[in-house]
Design a protein around this motif. Structure first.
Motif, PDB file in Angstrom:
ATOM      1  N   GLU A  74       0.936  -1.399   0.129  1.00 46.62           N
ATOM      2  CA  GLU A  74      -0.010  -0.105  -0.057  1.00 46.62           C
ATOM      3  C   GLU A  74       0.891   1.158   0.031  1.00 46.62           C
ATOM      4  OE1 GLU A  74       0.495  -1.976   2.420  1.00 46.62           O
ATOM      5  OE2 GLU A  74       1.077  -0.537   4.258  1.00 46.62           O
ATOM      6  N   SER A  75       2.042   1.289   0.487  1.00 46.81           N
ATOM      7  CA  SER A  75       2.962   2.456   0.535  1.00 46.81           C
ATOM      8  C   SER A  75       4.330   2.231   0.301  1.00 46.81           C
ATOM      9  CB  SER A  75       2.640   2.882   2.069  1.00 46.81           C
ATOM     10  OG  SER A  75       3.278   1.946   2.758  1.00 46.81           O
ATOM     11  N   ASP A 152       6.578  -4.909  13.111  1.00 44.54           N
ATOM     12  CA  ASP A 152       6.081  -3.630  12.812  1.00 44.54           C
ATOM     13  C   ASP A 152       5.033  -3.292  13.538  1.00 44.54           C
ATOM     14  OD1 ASP A 152       4.185  -2.362  10.004  1.00 44.54           O
ATOM     15  OD2 ASP A 152       5.295  -1.314  11.510  1.00 44.54           O
ATOM     16  N   ARG A 153       3.538  -3.201  13.092  1.00 43.84           N
ATOM     17  CA  ARG A 153       2.427  -3.089  13.941  1.00 43.84           C
ATOM     18  C   ARG A 153       2.218  -4.086  15.214  1.00 43.84           C
ATOM     19  NH1 ARG A 153      -1.607  -1.837   8.886  1.00 43.84           N
ATOM     20  NH2 ARG A 153      -0.144  -0.336   7.793  1.00 43.84           N
ATOM     21  N   ARG A 206      -0.790   6.040  16.843  1.00 45.17           N
ATOM     22  CA  ARG A 206      -0.486   7.440  16.356  1.00 45.17           C
ATOM     23  C   ARG A 206      -1.582   8.322  16.948  1.00 45.17           C
ATOM     24  NH1 ARG A 206       2.193   5.462  10.457  1.00 45.17           N
ATOM     25  NH2 ARG A 206       3.926   4.766  11.424  1.00 45.17           N
ATOM     26  N   ASN A 255       0.949   9.047   7.206  1.00 42.52           N
ATOM     27  CA  ASN A 255       1.980   8.416   6.499  1.00 42.52           C
ATOM     28  C   ASN A 255       2.335   9.504   5.251  1.00 42.52           C
ATOM     29  OD1 ASN A 255      -0.001   7.584   4.776  1.00 42.52           O
ATOM     30  ND2 ASN A 255       1.341   5.785   4.299  1.00 42.52           N
ATOM     31  N   ASP A 282       6.648   8.779   8.668  1.00 40.69           N
ATOM     32  CA  ASP A 282       7.569   7.653   7.875  1.00 40.69           C
ATOM     33  C   ASP A 282       8.852   8.081   7.776  1.00 40.69           C
ATOM     34  OD1 ASP A 282       5.073   5.847   5.810  1.00 40.69           O
ATOM     35  OD2 ASP A 282       5.795   5.691   8.082  1.00 40.69           O
TER      36      ASP A 282
HETATM   37  C1  GZL Z   1       4.069   1.437  10.172  1.00 45.49           C
HETATM   38  C2  GZL Z   1       3.448   0.997   9.117  1.00 45.49           C
HETATM   39  C3  GZL Z   1       2.598   1.851   8.496  1.00 45.49           C
HETATM   40  C4  GZL Z   1       3.390   2.953   7.738  1.00 45.49           C
HETATM   41  C5  GZL Z   1       2.619   3.156   6.302  1.00 45.49           C
HETATM   42  O1  GZL Z   1       4.879   0.857  10.990  1.00 45.49           O
HETATM   43  O2  GZL Z   1       2.797  -0.247   9.391  1.00 45.49           O
HETATM   44  O3  GZL Z   1       1.974   1.089   7.100  1.00 45.49           O
HETATM   45  O4  GZL Z   1       3.446   4.272   8.462  1.00 45.49           O
HETATM   46  C6  GZL Z   1       2.494   1.561   6.044  1.00 45.49           C
HETATM   47  O5  GZL Z   1       3.468   3.931   5.515  1.00 45.49           O
HETATM   48  O6  GZL Z   1       1.568   1.617   4.928  1.00 45.49           O
END
Ligand code: GZL
Length: 348
Positions: A74-75, A152-153, A206, A255, A282
Motif C-alpha cells: 500500500e505504501s 512492525d504493527r 499514532r 503517513n 514515515d
Molecule cells: C508503520 C507501518 C505503516 C506506515 C505506512 O509501522 O505499518 O504502514 O506508516 C504503512 O506507510 O503503510
C-alpha cells in the motif's frame, strides 16, 4: 575290619569322582557366569552410550525456513519493508523465505500463516494489518511449536501467544507529531487528521499518542481514514476542503503516501505550500521531497528496514535462545532545513 575299610574307600572314591564330574551347567558356567554377565553388561552399556541420531546443536541461517505473510503493498514504507526482508534473506542465505502479499486483507494473512504452519516452517514473522483477530491462528502456531515474531504493527492478542514484537512505538510517534504541531501552531488553531488503516496498530497508536500530547488550544475538527494510500487520501482531502474551507490551520497525516495524495488535492484547490501546516509520518523519499518543496513542516520517522533484525531474531528463536519480548526501533523527526542534504542518503 578290612571289608569295612574297602566299602569306605569305594564310597570316598565315588564322592570324589562325582564332585569332579559336576556337569558344566553348574560349576563351569558358575565360574564363567560373572565373565559372561560382564560382557553382556558391557554390550548393553555400550549400546546405551551410543547417542541417538544427533540433533544439530546449533542451527545456522542455512537451516532457517522463514514465513513472512506481508500485509500488502500500500505504501513506499511497505515496499521498503518487503525489500528489506527479501534482501536480508538473500544476503544471509537462509534456506527458504515464504513471502506472500495479503493485499491489506486479514483473511489472506491468516490463510498464509495457516499454510506455513502446515508446511512446518521454522519461524513465522507476521506484520499484522490490524490489531485484533489473531488469537486463533497464533494459538495454532504455538501448538505446532512454531515461534512467532510480530513485526512492525502490534496485535491485541495475549503476549503468551507469540515470542517477540519488533517494531515502532506508534504511540510515541503520535506524541512526537503532536509536539511538532504544538510548535507550528503556538497560538492554537483548527486541524484535520488523515488516519491510517482502521484498526491497525499504527493508526490507533499514532492517533492516541497525538491526542495525548496535543495542546488544548488546538482543535481536531475531523478525522477520516485514507488507509495509508495516496489514492484514498485524495478524495478525503477534497471532502475536507469543501466542508472546512478557510478553517484549516494544520493537518496531521499518518503517513507520507497519504500526505502526497492530500497535497495533490491542496494544489488543485489553489492552496500554496506552508499555508496549511502539515505533520506527517514515515520519512520516505516522497516525504523528504514534500519537505523540500515546503508542503510538509515535520516528518516523524518510522523505520521499515527491519529485515536484518527479523532474521537475527528468527535464528535465535530457532536455537532456543532467550530474546527480549519487545524490541522497539529507535526513531527521530526530520525537518525541511536539512531535507535536501539528507535526501540522497535515504534508503526508502
Ligand atoms: C508503520 C507501518 C505503516 C506506515 C505506512 O509501522 O505499518 O504502514 O506508516 C504503512 O506507510 O503503510
Amino acid at each position: 575290619m578290612s571289608r569295612v575299610k574297602n566299602i569306605a574307600f569305594i564310597l570316598l572314591i565315588t564322592i570324589m569322582v562325582l564332585s569332579a564330574c559336576t556337569p558344566a551347567d553348574t560349576a563351569a558356567p558358575a565360574a564363567e557366569e560373572p565373565e559372561a554377565a560382564a560382557e553382556a553388561e558391557a554390550e548393553v552399556a555400550e549400546e546405551a552410550e551410543e547417542p541417538a541420531e544427533a540433533e544439530p546443536t546449533t542451527y545456522t541461517y542455512a537451516d532457517l525456513v522463514l514465513c513472512y505473510p506481508q500485509l500488502g503493498a500500500e505504501s513506499d514504507w511497505r515496499t521498503a519493508n518487503s525489500a528489506s526482508i527479501k534482501s536480508s534473506a538473500d544476503e544471509l542465505g537462509i534456506q527458504q523465505l515464504i513471502f506472500s502479499d495479503a493485499q491489506q486483507k486479514q483473511e489472506n494473512q491468516i490463510s498464509a500463516v495457516r499454510a506455513c504452519i502446515q508446511q512446518g516452517v521454522s519461524v513465522i514473522a507476521l506484520p499484522p494489518v490490524v490489531e485484533d483477530g489473531w488469537d486463533a491462528v497464533l494459538t495454532e502456531a504455538k501448538e505446532a511449536g512454531i515461534p512467532v515474531i510480530i513485526v512492525d504493527r502490534s496485535v491485541s492478542a495475549d503476549a503468551s501467544l507469540y515470542d517477540v514484537h519488533l517494531g515502532s512505538n506508534m504511540f510515541l510517534e503520535g506524541q512526537r507529531a503532536a509536539e511538532e504541531m504544538n510548535a507550528l501552531l503556538p497560538d492554537g488553531g483548527n486541524i484535520l487528521e488523515l488516519s491510517g488503516t482502521v484498526g491497525s496498530g499504527a493508526a490507533v497508536g499514532r492517533a492516541d499518542g497525538f491526542r495525548d500530547s496535543l495542546n488544548d488550544n488546538i482543535t481536531i475538527l475531523d478525522s477520516q481514514t485514507g488507509n495509508f494510500t495516496r489514492a484514498e487520501a485524495i478524495p478525503v482531502m477534497e471532502a475536507f476542503l469543501k466542508k472546512y474551507a478557510g478553517e484549516i490551520d494544520g493537518l496531521f497525516i499518518h503517513n507520507d503516501d497519504m500526505a502526497i495524495g492530500a497535497i495533490e488535492a491542496l494544489k488543485a484547490a489553489g492552496i500554496n505550500p506552508g499555508d496549511i501546516k502539515i505533520v506527517s509520518v514515515d520519512g520516505t523519499r516522497g516525504g523528504f521531497q514534500a519537505m523540500i518543496d515546503g508542503w510538509i513542516q515535520a516528518d516523524v520517522e518510522c523505520n521499515p528496514l527491519l529485515g536484518p533484525q527479523v532474521m537475527e531474531i528468527a535464528l535465535a528463536l530457532m536455537n532456543g535462545e532467550t530474546v527480549e519480548a519487545e524490541i522497539l526501533t529507535n526513531e527521530t523527526v526530520y525537518y525541511p532545513d536539512n531535507a535536501e542534504e539528507l535526501l540522497p542518503t535515504r534508503q526508502y
